[in-house]
Design a protein around this motif. Sequence first.
Motif, PDB file in Angstrom:
ATOM      1  N   LYS A   1      41.174  -3.107  72.026  1.00 14.65           N
ATOM      2  CA  LYS A   1      41.653  -2.054  72.852  1.00 14.65           C
ATOM      3  C   LYS A   1      40.871  -1.731  74.471  1.00 14.65           C
ATOM      4  O   LYS A   1      41.461  -0.812  74.934  1.00 14.65           O
ATOM      5  CB  LYS A   1      41.360  -1.004  72.038  1.00 14.65           C
ATOM      6  CG  LYS A   1      41.767   0.224  72.163  1.00 14.65           C
ATOM      7  CD  LYS A   1      42.286   1.548  71.306  1.00 14.65           C
ATOM      8  CE  LYS A   1      43.163   2.825  71.925  1.00 14.65           C
ATOM      9  NZ  LYS A   1      43.340   2.913  73.192  1.00 14.65           N
ATOM     10  N   SER A   2      40.063  -1.568  74.532  1.00 12.35           N
ATOM     11  CA  SER A   2      39.172  -1.779  75.496  1.00 12.35           C
ATOM     12  C   SER A   2      39.884  -2.327  76.643  1.00 12.35           C
ATOM     13  O   SER A   2      40.181  -2.270  77.833  1.00 12.35           O
ATOM     14  CB  SER A   2      37.996  -1.851  75.313  1.00 12.35           C
ATOM     15  OG  SER A   2      37.493  -0.970  74.575  1.00 12.35           O
TER      16      SER A   2
ATOM     17  N   ASP B   1      43.742  -0.656  77.514  1.00 14.67           N
ATOM     18  CA  ASP B   1      43.645   0.114  77.747  1.00 14.67           C
ATOM     19  C   ASP B   1      42.654  -0.442  79.617  1.00 14.67           C
ATOM     20  O   ASP B   1      43.495   0.296  80.750  1.00 14.67           O
ATOM     21  CB  ASP B   1      42.416   1.155  77.169  1.00 14.67           C
ATOM     22  CG  ASP B   1      43.188   1.164  75.972  1.00 14.67           C
ATOM     23  OD1 ASP B   1      44.387   1.567  75.736  1.00 14.67           O
ATOM     24  OD2 ASP B   1      42.149   2.337  75.922  1.00 14.67           O
TER      25      ASP B   1
ATOM     26  N   GLU C   1      45.935  -2.165  81.745  1.00 16.94           N
ATOM     27  CA  GLU C   1      47.009  -0.881  81.701  1.00 16.94           C
ATOM     28  C   GLU C   1      46.887  -0.160  82.728  1.00 16.94           C
ATOM     29  O   GLU C   1      48.186   0.940  83.974  1.00 16.94           O
ATOM     30  CB  GLU C   1      47.643  -0.397  79.882  1.00 16.94           C
ATOM     31  CG  GLU C   1      48.053   1.358  80.481  1.00 16.94           C
ATOM     32  CD  GLU C   1      49.949   0.036  80.397  1.00 16.94           C
ATOM     33  OE1 GLU C   1      50.541   1.141  81.487  1.00 16.94           O
ATOM     34  OE2 GLU C   1      50.634  -0.673  80.625  1.00 16.94           O
ATOM     35  N   ARG C   2      45.695   0.975  82.355  1.00 10.86           N
ATOM     36  CA  ARG C   2      45.632   2.019  83.474  1.00 10.86           C
ATOM     37  C   ARG C   2      45.200   1.680  84.989  1.00 10.86           C
ATOM     38  O   ARG C   2      45.216   2.413  85.757  1.00 10.86           O
ATOM     39  CB  ARG C   2      44.142   3.118  82.260  1.00 10.86           C
ATOM     40  CG  ARG C   2      44.604   3.190  81.400  1.00 10.86           C
ATOM     41  CD  ARG C   2      44.730   4.624  81.766  1.00 10.86           C
ATOM     42  NE  ARG C   2      43.870   5.494  81.735  1.00 10.86           N
ATOM     43  CZ  ARG C   2      42.926   6.474  80.934  1.00 10.86           C
ATOM     44  NH1 ARG C   2      42.990   6.020  79.507  1.00 10.86           N
ATOM     45  NH2 ARG C   2      42.047   6.536  81.475  1.00 10.86           N
TER      46      ARG C   2
END
Length: 202
Positions: free
Chosen positions: A144-145, A148, A151-152
């Motif tokens: 997930k890190s 993210d 994406e971010r």
Amino acid sequence: MDVINFTQMKDGTKEEYEFLAQKEKPYLALTAERVLSELRRQGEDSLTGYKINRLQHGLQSATRAYRDGADIDWVVGTLLHDVGDGLAPQNHDRFSAEVIRPFVRDEVTWVVEHHGIFQMYFYAHHYGWDENARDEFKDHIYYKSCADFCERWDQSSFDPDYSMESLDFFVPMVEEVFSRKAYDPAVIQENVVKGIPEKVTT
């Protein structure tokens, strides 16, 4: 002694290796400056075709991380996530990870090391590749890190109109990180997930 005498490592004496260890200390202390020099070079000699150069991409990514309240490991790791582009364009993610590995949290290193395959989610289908290749890591503690991060802070940082911080702004952070004791367990924190901070909204 000005220089060692041996021409094969196996022939070196204890005195010679102690001499070399002393010579290495000031060289290691300049690691941050060599890393910063490579970033500066990316502002002059870079992949073309994008609206911004690789230095600007790193600055923009790191600025986003900083403004989202990320800690120094994330900010410096994000700044340097593509530092390997010049010397290792086919495996820049792994190269970049090795640059930071001794000095930042394991989570950040893993994300930088794997961001290339995670980024494919956004474009691989245009080449007929598997955009879901990152799914092989779906059970990984840092999945997930990395998703993210991409994406971010990574895939969104090709905008020439984004107001990014200058390299000078990040220099003290880079110097602080690279002045740490290499491979300090208190820094590396294997299998610790801090994740990407929640996005700051204004």
